[in-house]
Write an enzyme that holds these catalytic residues in place. Structure first.
Site, short mmCIF file in Angstrom:
data_model
loop_
_atom_site.label_atom_id
_atom_site.label_comp_id
_atom_site.label_asym_id
_atom_site.label_seq_id
_atom_site.Cartn_x
_atom_site.Cartn_y
_atom_site.Cartn_z
N CYS A 111 0.82 -1.23 0.00
CA CYS A 111 0.00 0.00 0.00
C CYS A 111 0.84 1.27 0.00
CB CYS A 111 -0.95 -0.02 1.19
SG CYS A 111 -2.04 -1.44 1.12
N HIS A 252 -3.61 6.85 2.05
CA HIS A 252 -3.95 5.53 1.52
C HIS A 252 -5.33 5.15 2.04
CE1 HIS A 252 -3.98 1.41 0.47
NE2 HIS A 252 -3.86 0.99 1.72
N ASN A 282 -10.08 -0.67 -0.98
CA ASN A 282 -8.62 -0.56 -0.92
C ASN A 282 -8.03 -1.15 -2.20
OD1 ASN A 282 -5.91 -0.72 -0.32
ND2 ASN A 282 -6.17 -1.72 1.67
O1 UT7 Z 1 -3.97 -1.54 3.26
C1 UT7 Z 1 -2.98 -2.27 3.89
C2 UT7 Z 1 -3.01 -2.10 5.35
N1 UT7 Z 1 -4.23 -2.63 5.90
C3 UT7 Z 1 -4.91 -1.94 6.78
O2 UT7 Z 1 -4.55 -0.84 7.09
C4 UT7 Z 1 -6.09 -2.61 7.43
C5 UT7 Z 1 -6.03 -2.43 8.93
N2 UT7 Z 1 -7.09 -3.13 9.64
C6 UT7 Z 1 -8.39 -2.80 9.54
O3 UT7 Z 1 -8.75 -1.94 8.77
C7 UT7 Z 1 -9.36 -3.47 10.46
O4 UT7 Z 1 -8.67 -4.22 11.43
C8 UT7 Z 1 -10.37 -4.41 9.73
C9 UT7 Z 1 -11.35 -3.58 8.92
C10 UT7 Z 1 -9.63 -5.38 8.84
C11 UT7 Z 1 -11.19 -5.18 10.76
O5 UT7 Z 1 -11.86 -4.28 11.63
P1 UT7 Z 1 -11.72 -4.45 13.21
O6 UT7 Z 1 -12.56 -3.42 13.82
O7 UT7 Z 1 -10.26 -4.47 13.56
O8 UT7 Z 1 -12.39 -5.87 13.43
P2 UT7 Z 1 -11.74 -7.17 14.11
O9 UT7 Z 1 -10.76 -7.80 13.19
O10 UT7 Z 1 -11.29 -6.83 15.50
O11 UT7 Z 1 -13.01 -8.09 14.20
C12 UT7 Z 1 -14.12 -7.75 15.07
C13 UT7 Z 1 -15.19 -8.78 14.85
C14 UT7 Z 1 -14.67 -10.21 14.91
O12 UT7 Z 1 -15.68 -11.01 15.51
P3 UT7 Z 1 -15.58 -11.40 17.06
O13 UT7 Z 1 -14.29 -12.17 17.21
O14 UT7 Z 1 -15.60 -10.13 17.82
O15 UT7 Z 1 -16.79 -12.27 17.24
C15 UT7 Z 1 -14.55 -10.59 13.46
O16 UT7 Z 1 -14.67 -11.98 13.27
O17 UT7 Z 1 -15.76 -8.62 13.56
C16 UT7 Z 1 -15.72 -9.87 12.88
N3 UT7 Z 1 -15.61 -9.61 11.44
C17 UT7 Z 1 -16.68 -9.35 10.67
N4 UT7 Z 1 -17.99 -9.29 10.96
C18 UT7 Z 1 -18.83 -9.00 9.95
C19 UT7 Z 1 -14.49 -9.56 10.68
N5 UT7 Z 1 -14.83 -9.28 9.41
C20 UT7 Z 1 -16.19 -9.15 9.37
C21 UT7 Z 1 -17.11 -8.86 8.36
N6 UT7 Z 1 -18.41 -8.79 8.70
N7 UT7 Z 1 -16.75 -8.63 7.09
#
Ligand code: UT7
Length: 333
Positions: A111, A252, A282
């Site tokens: 990225c 980004h 993204n």
């Molecule tokens: O571009 C390159 C660099 N990348 C980035 O900068 C991305 C950085 N990370 C992020 O943007 C975020 O971490 C994500 C958008 C990927 C995820 O968001 P988050 O708020 O960090 O969610 P999380 O991974 O902590 O997951 C929270 C919950 C989990 O469920 P439990 O364990 O709390 O029951 C996940 O399983 O959300 C769940 N989850 C979803 N639920 C519905 C993960 N993906 C989804 C989804 N829909 N698509």
């Protein structure tokens, strides 16, 4: 004398995939995706490779700015989804565009790829090695996405941004400053596990889905919020710029919450922040040039504007670049 962007264009596939597409077969919702990422829709390239995103963007660039492709001496492609491991995508683009008298190479910095490639292209021009560089940031993220993994499938899209880099005609305009970093300790949080020399393709790697994007979202999120904001503030401070002096932040586009945190640390109002993540998701190396191209084509960037480009991605790679825009509204300096 610094080098500068003298033409810019972009291409996005026509197939629009909105969040309801994923709601039909994944345990996810429009509300979750918008609240956690800011993404409403993204574009998927159904047929073709990354070079097929770059070629129409480059053809538009040549047409809109009346550029003779024969005058371009260097092609740089920032991408993590090259058409092939080798030959490089720059050579594929050269061939498809029928360009002659040109050399080139790919840059892999995920990225942050466009930032790393922009610095490289400008250095080639400033050293006299190149006169006109076709700089491309492009990714066909759908080629490495597991569409059955809700944690990554909803995040990415396909797209390309291209620009021409030449010597500036003004010592105070163009690429003014850069802060770029890599830290391989972050590699474990965001990677394509197999397919390289570390773990060549095998039945096992395919069965284990190791050719798809692996991301530990939370750890990347924490590092991105700090990394992007830190370098963006640092580049402002060491160039004695306040929030009033900045025309735009071009972040980004990985997550609206990361973008907002960076803008807040810089003290910028929302209208000074380029955001199109809601439309395109993204697109990795393409997010920053697509933003610049969109805003410029809408007449929103003026000659002399201070623009901070900022990114964070796999590697970890991250950084910020200060550009002083050197094109007038008709496109040419
Ligand atoms: O571009 C390159 C660099 N990348 C980035 O900068 C991305 C950085 N990370 C992020 O943007 C975020 O971490 C994500 C958008 C990927 C995820 O968001 P988050 O708020 O960090 O969610 P999380 O991974 O902590 O997951 C929270 C919950 C989990 O469920 P439990 O364990 O709390 O029951 C996940 O399983 O959300 C769940 N989850 C979803 N639920 C519905 C993960 N993906 C989804 C989804 N829909 N698509």
């Amino acid at each position: 004398m610094p080098a500068t962007i003298t033409a810019i264009s972009h291409f996005l596939p026509s197939d629009i995939i909105d969040n309801s597409y994923f709601e039909k077969y994944l345990d996810t919702s429009d509300e979750w995706i918008i609240a956690r990422t800011g993404i409403k829709e993204r574009r998927f390239l159904k047929e073709g490779a990354t070079s097929d995103l770059i070629v129409p963007a480059a053809q538009k660039l040549f047409k809109d700015y009346n550029i003779n492709p024969e005058e371009i001496d260097t092609i740089i492609v920032a991408t993590v989804t090259p058409d092939h491991m080798f030959p490089n995508t720059a050579a594929v683009v050269q061939h498809k565009l029928g360009m002659k008298n040109v050399w080139g190479f790919d840059i892999s910095a995920a990225c942050s790829g466009f930032l790393f490639a922009l610095r490289t292209a400008c250095s080639l021009v400033e050293s006299g090695t190149s006169k006109k560089v076709l700089l491309c940031g492009a990714d066909k993220m759908t080629s490495i996405m597991d569409l059955n993994d809700r944690a990554t499938a909803v995040l990415f899209g396909d797209g390309a941004g291209v620009c021409l880099i030449e010597m500036s005609d003004d010592p105070n305009m163009g690429l003014i400053d850069h802060i770029l970093h890599i830290d391989g300790d972050g590699g474990r949080y965001l990677k394509q596990i197999a397919g390289g020399s570390f773990k060549p393709a095998s039945h096992e790697t395919v069965d284990n889905k190791e050719h798809y994007i692996f991301q530990d979202g939370q750890n990347v999120f924490k590092a991105a919020v700090k990394g992007m904001a830190d370098v963006s503030v640092e580049i402002m401070e060491r160039n004695n710029l306040t929030h009033e002096d900045i025309a735009y932040l071009v972040p980004h586009q990985a997550n609206l919450r990361i973008i907002s945190a960076t803008a807040d640390r810089m003290g910028l109002n929302p209208e000074k922040v380029m955001i199109n993540i809601q439309k395109f998701g993204n697109t990795t190396a393409a997010t920053i040039p697509i933003c610049l191209s969109e805003w410029y084509s809408q007449g929103k960037i003026k000659k002399g504007d201070n623009i901070v480009l900022s990114g964070f991605g796999a590697g970890f790679t991250w950084g910020a670049i200060l550009l002083r825009w050197n094109m007038n509204q008709r496109g040419l300096i």
